[in-house]
Structures are given as C-alpha cells and as structure tokens.
Design a protein around this motif. Structure first.
Motif, short mmCIF file in Angstrom:
data_model
loop_
_atom_site.label_atom_id
_atom_site.label_comp_id
_atom_site.label_asym_id
_atom_site.label_seq_id
_atom_site.Cartn_x
_atom_site.Cartn_y
_atom_site.Cartn_z
N ARG A 256 0.83 -1.21 0.00
CA ARG A 256 0.00 0.00 0.00
C ARG A 256 0.87 1.26 0.00
NH1 ARG A 256 -3.48 -3.15 3.34
NH2 ARG A 256 -2.43 -2.41 5.23
N PHE A 257 1.92 1.24 0.79
CA PHE A 257 2.80 2.41 0.85
C PHE A 257 3.54 2.61 -0.48
CE2 PHE A 257 7.12 4.11 1.83
CZ PHE A 257 6.72 5.43 2.06
N GLN A 258 4.04 1.52 -1.05
CA GLN A 258 4.79 1.64 -2.31
C GLN A 258 3.92 2.15 -3.45
OE1 GLN A 258 6.49 -2.28 -2.75
NE2 GLN A 258 8.25 -1.82 -1.45
N GLN A 259 2.65 1.79 -3.44
CA GLN A 259 1.75 2.21 -4.51
C GLN A 259 1.12 3.58 -4.24
OE1 GLN A 259 1.96 0.51 -7.26
NE2 GLN A 259 3.27 -0.91 -6.14
N SER A 260 1.35 4.14 -3.08
CA SER A 260 0.82 5.46 -2.75
C SER A 260 1.60 6.54 -3.49
CB SER A 260 0.90 5.72 -1.24
OG SER A 260 2.26 5.90 -0.85
N ASP A 261 1.10 7.76 -3.46
CA ASP A 261 1.80 8.87 -4.11
C ASP A 261 3.21 9.04 -3.54
OD1 ASP A 261 -0.43 9.35 -5.65
OD2 ASP A 261 -1.15 11.03 -4.44
N ALA A 262 3.31 8.93 -2.21
CA ALA A 262 4.62 9.08 -1.56
C ALA A 262 5.59 7.98 -2.01
CB ALA A 262 4.46 9.05 -0.04
N GLY A 263 5.08 6.75 -2.09
CA GLY A 263 5.91 5.63 -2.50
C GLY A 263 6.35 5.73 -3.94
N GLN A 264 5.46 6.18 -4.81
CA GLN A 264 5.79 6.30 -6.23
C GLN A 264 6.81 7.41 -6.47
OE1 GLN A 264 4.62 4.28 -9.07
NE2 GLN A 264 4.50 3.04 -7.21
N LEU A 265 6.73 8.48 -5.70
CA LEU A 265 7.71 9.57 -5.81
C LEU A 265 9.12 9.09 -5.48
CD1 LEU A 265 5.97 12.78 -4.38
CD2 LEU A 265 6.92 12.46 -6.68
N LEU A 266 9.20 8.13 -4.56
CA LEU A 266 10.51 7.62 -4.16
C LEU A 266 11.24 6.93 -5.31
CD1 LEU A 266 9.82 6.21 -0.58
CD2 LEU A 266 11.17 8.22 -1.19
N LEU A 267 10.51 6.42 -6.29
CA LEU A 267 11.15 5.78 -7.44
C LEU A 267 12.03 6.77 -8.20
CD1 LEU A 267 8.19 3.65 -8.87
CD2 LEU A 267 10.23 2.76 -7.72
N GLN A 268 11.68 8.06 -8.11
CA GLN A 268 12.44 9.09 -8.81
C GLN A 268 13.50 9.74 -7.94
OE1 GLN A 268 11.84 9.33 -12.11
NE2 GLN A 268 10.40 7.68 -11.71
N VAL B 35 16.37 8.87 -7.09
CA VAL B 35 17.77 8.70 -7.49
C VAL B 35 18.03 9.22 -8.91
CG1 VAL B 35 18.29 6.77 -5.94
CG2 VAL B 35 17.27 6.31 -8.17
N LYS B 36 17.02 9.89 -9.48
CA LYS B 36 17.15 10.36 -10.86
C LYS B 36 18.28 11.37 -11.01
CE LYS B 36 14.33 11.59 -14.85
NZ LYS B 36 12.97 11.91 -15.35
N SER B 37 18.46 12.22 -10.02
CA SER B 37 19.52 13.23 -10.09
C SER B 37 20.91 12.61 -10.05
CB SER B 37 19.38 14.23 -8.94
OG SER B 37 19.56 13.58 -7.69
N LYS B 38 20.97 11.34 -9.65
CA LYS B 38 22.24 10.61 -9.58
C LYS B 38 22.46 9.75 -10.83
CE LYS B 38 22.77 12.18 -5.39
NZ LYS B 38 23.71 13.29 -5.11
N GLY B 39 21.57 9.87 -11.81
CA GLY B 39 21.75 9.14 -13.06
C GLY B 39 21.03 7.82 -13.13
N MET B 40 20.13 7.56 -12.17
CA MET B 40 19.39 6.29 -12.16
C MET B 40 17.90 6.54 -12.15
SD MET B 40 21.69 3.98 -9.51
CE MET B 40 21.95 5.29 -8.30
N ILE B 41 17.14 5.58 -12.65
CA ILE B 41 15.69 5.68 -12.65
C ILE B 41 15.11 4.40 -12.05
CG2 ILE B 41 13.62 5.83 -14.08
CD1 ILE B 41 15.19 7.44 -16.11
N GLY B 42 14.29 4.56 -11.03
CA GLY B 42 13.58 3.43 -10.45
C GLY B 42 12.36 3.12 -11.29
N LEU B 43 12.20 1.87 -11.68
CA LEU B 43 11.09 1.49 -12.57
C LEU B 43 9.99 0.71 -11.86
CD1 LEU B 43 13.16 0.47 -15.72
CD2 LEU B 43 11.93 2.62 -15.34
N GLY B 44 10.29 0.23 -10.67
CA GLY B 44 9.25 -0.51 -9.94
C GLY B 44 9.81 -1.17 -8.70
N TYR B 45 8.90 -1.48 -7.77
CA TYR B 45 9.27 -2.17 -6.53
C TYR B 45 9.01 -3.67 -6.68
CZ TYR B 45 9.04 2.43 -4.21
OH TYR B 45 9.23 3.74 -3.83
N LEU B 46 9.96 -4.44 -6.21
CA LEU B 46 9.83 -5.89 -6.23
C LEU B 46 9.91 -6.42 -4.81
CD1 LEU B 46 9.76 -8.54 -7.96
CD2 LEU B 46 12.26 -8.52 -7.80
N HIS B 47 8.95 -7.23 -4.43
CA HIS B 47 8.93 -7.79 -3.08
C HIS B 47 9.87 -8.99 -2.95
CE1 HIS B 47 5.64 -5.21 -2.31
NE2 HIS B 47 4.67 -6.00 -2.72
N ASN B 48 10.44 -9.12 -1.77
CA ASN B 48 11.00 -10.41 -1.36
C ASN B 48 10.19 -10.87 -0.15
OD1 ASN B 48 12.54 -12.50 -0.09
ND2 ASN B 48 14.25 -11.94 -1.39
N GLY B 49 10.17 -10.04 0.89
CA GLY B 49 9.36 -10.40 2.04
C GLY B 49 9.86 -9.77 3.32
#
Length: 326
Positions: free
Chosen positions: A116-128, A130-144
């Motif tokens: 729920r947190f990862q799919q929230s607005d706050a969680g989705q913003l976190l994917l970006q 690291v963009k200023s460092k040259g990386m782009i987060g494309l999605g969250y993957l669970h392990n557990g």
C-alpha cells in the motif's frame, strides 16, 4: 552504369546487414539465486522481451553476483556495463536518504502494508529519488519480511548482545543492531554463507526465500520468526540508457518489466510460505515463535531508531508509511 550497379549492390548489402543485425544486448545483473522472486522476475522479463521485441533486444540475466556483487552493481550501471539491476532498497543510501524509510525496524505490520505504501503517491515519488544521480527506479519488487537467524536462540533483545550480525550497507540497519547491543558488520551478500559457516559472524537477518535459497539454514541452528523489517528491491536502470531508447521500444520494455514485477510479487508470498516450510522439514534449523511480550521487547528496543533518522528520511514520509498499516 557500372558505378550505379556497384552502388545498388552496396546498398542492398547494407540493407540486408541491417535487417539481420544482432539484437542489442541488455544485461540484467543481480546477486541472488534464480529460484527467488527476483531471480524469477528477471527470467520472466527476459522471456517477455524475447517474445515481444526479440528482433531488437536480447536480455541476458546474470544471477548470483556472476557479473557484479552488492558493492559494484550500481557503479557498473552508471558506467554502462549493465543496463538493469534490482538492488535491495537498503543499498541506495549513498544516493538518497529517503529510501532508508524501508529499513526502519517494525515499521510495517505485513507485506500488504508495504505494498500500500509503495503504490501510494509518496511511495511512487521515491522511485524518482535517485534520478539526479543518473538512475531511474522502474518498480518495486517484493521479497518479504526479514527474520533473525543465529548460532544461539534469540528470544529477547538481550540475547543478541555482543553477537556479530551481517547487515547490508545501511546505517539504519547498523543502528537497529546497535540498539540491542549487537555488533553489525556490513558484508556482501555473496559472503554470508561462508561467514556463517566459519563462525566469523554469529547471525544475520533475511527473508525466508533468501535463507532457504542460499542455504543459510544449514549453518544456522536457530531462526527467530521476527518479521522485524522488509527486504524489497527497486528495479533500476540508468537514465542515460533509458532515455536514449526510441519511445516505442521503451514502452514495450516498460510494459514487459511491469508485468514481470507483478509476476515476481505474485510468487513472493507463496515462496516465503513454501521456503519456510522447507526449512522446517529439513530439521536443520529450529524456528522460534515470539510471544507478544517478547516481540514487544524487540519493538521497544529498536523503535527509537525511527527518531534517530527522522531528519534524514522526513517525518512526513515515516508517517505516510505508518498510515499504510491501517
């Protein structure tokens, strides 16, 4: 006429070569086994790309730190030596402090709250983040959720006192073990089994999937079902690679990746349950279930870490994560 004929031949050869050009290789490097949610997700992505756009791109998957280990994969991504990685969220603290929210102990009650947190607005913003460092987060993957394993039983925080625990490179995780007077040691994932086997360390924290797939249960007689933290990943690419792709190709690759992440997340919980049972069936490790009172002692000991990192992470972000439990 002769010149025209030669030009026509040259052009036809060039076109034929282009038509049969080898597909561009996309290297996907990760540090865990193939029979884990991350390993299965990467293979699924490889297969979908081959099926949908295989004439232009070929995904090569390198598991088990075959190409790069924990400490080198982000550097390799930025150098263009690989195109996709999926580091644990703990590994990004060098690039952003915001993602440390996922390392806070006893923050999430279950994986549904994490999602729920990862799919929230706050969680989705976190994917970006690291963009200023040259990386782009494309999605969250669970392990557990993470469990504690050790050479001796861990029921209350004092049981961990003085013991050495391997952790990922995270200051939050270091503080978590400092809070119970343990000794945290930042070591690569690929070295954990040997460190446990040789008793160079006393214990570690990990998910059921990793404890089983990397055979940690064979060299750790006790596992405490603590569910004290989350181990998830961020599928990441370099901004340079991603933005130079033709729009249509990027769209196909993103859709394949989204479907593969959903596939990985779908099997993550089932694998956690299955691998936990396999560890029980092996008879190699004793799984300890905490009473409410015992668990309360761990929470009381470790929760002050939240306040310690509140300024770096942001009180609003921590609150958003807490609200995801409701």
């Amino acid at each position: 006429m002769k010149k025209l004929t030669l030009s026509a031949i040259a052009l036809s050869v060039t076109l034929a070569s282009a038509a049969h050009a080898a597909p561009e290789v996309i290297k996907f490097s990760h540090v865990v086994a193939e029979n884990t949610p991350k390993g299965q997700m990467a293979l699924h992505f490889r297969d979908l790309v081959a099926e949908r756009i295989g004439d232009k791109y070929e995904v090569e998957v390198y598991p088990n730190s075959q190409l790069f280990g924990d400490g080198k994969e982000m550097e390799a991504l930025l150098l263009g030596d690989v195109q996709f990685i999926a580091p644990s969220l703990s590994k990004f603290s060098k690039y952003t402090k915001k993602l440390q929210v996922f390392d806070l102990p006893f923050l999430f009650e279950d994986m549904e709250a994490v999602d729920r947190f990862q799919q929230s607005d706050a969680g989705q913003l976190l994917l970006q983040s690291v963009k200023s460092k040259g990386m782009i987060g494309l999605g969250y993957l669970h392990n557990g959720l993470k469990q504690l394993s050790a050479s001796e039983p861990l029921r209350v925080p004092s049981d961990a006192s003085g013991k050495k625990f391997r952790i990922m490179s995270s200051d939050v995780l270091a503080a978590q073990f400092d809070a119970v007077d343990a000794v945290p040691l930042k070591k690569p994932f690929s070295e954990v089994f040997t460190l446990l086997q040789t008793r160079a360390i006393d214990g570690q924290e990990n998910t059921w999937s990793n404890i089983y797939s990397k055979k940690f249960f064979e060299v750790q007689p006790y596992i405490t079902a603590s569910n004290h933290g989350v181990l998830d990943y961020m599928v990441t690419t370099s901004a340079e690679f991603w933005m130079q792709l033709p729009d249509a190709d990027r769209e196909v690759l993103k859709k394949a990746l989204d479907e593969s992440v959903a596939y990985g997340n779908q099997i993550a919980q089932q694998k956690a349950d299955d691998d936990r049972q396999k560890i029980i069936d092996s008879g190699r490790s004793q799984i300890l279930t905490l009473t409410d009172k015992e668990r309360g002692e761990w929470v009381e000991a470790m929760q002050p870490v939240w306040q310690q990192f509140e300024d770096e992470i942001g009180a609003d972000l921590i609150q958003a994560a807490v609200q995801a439990n409701q």
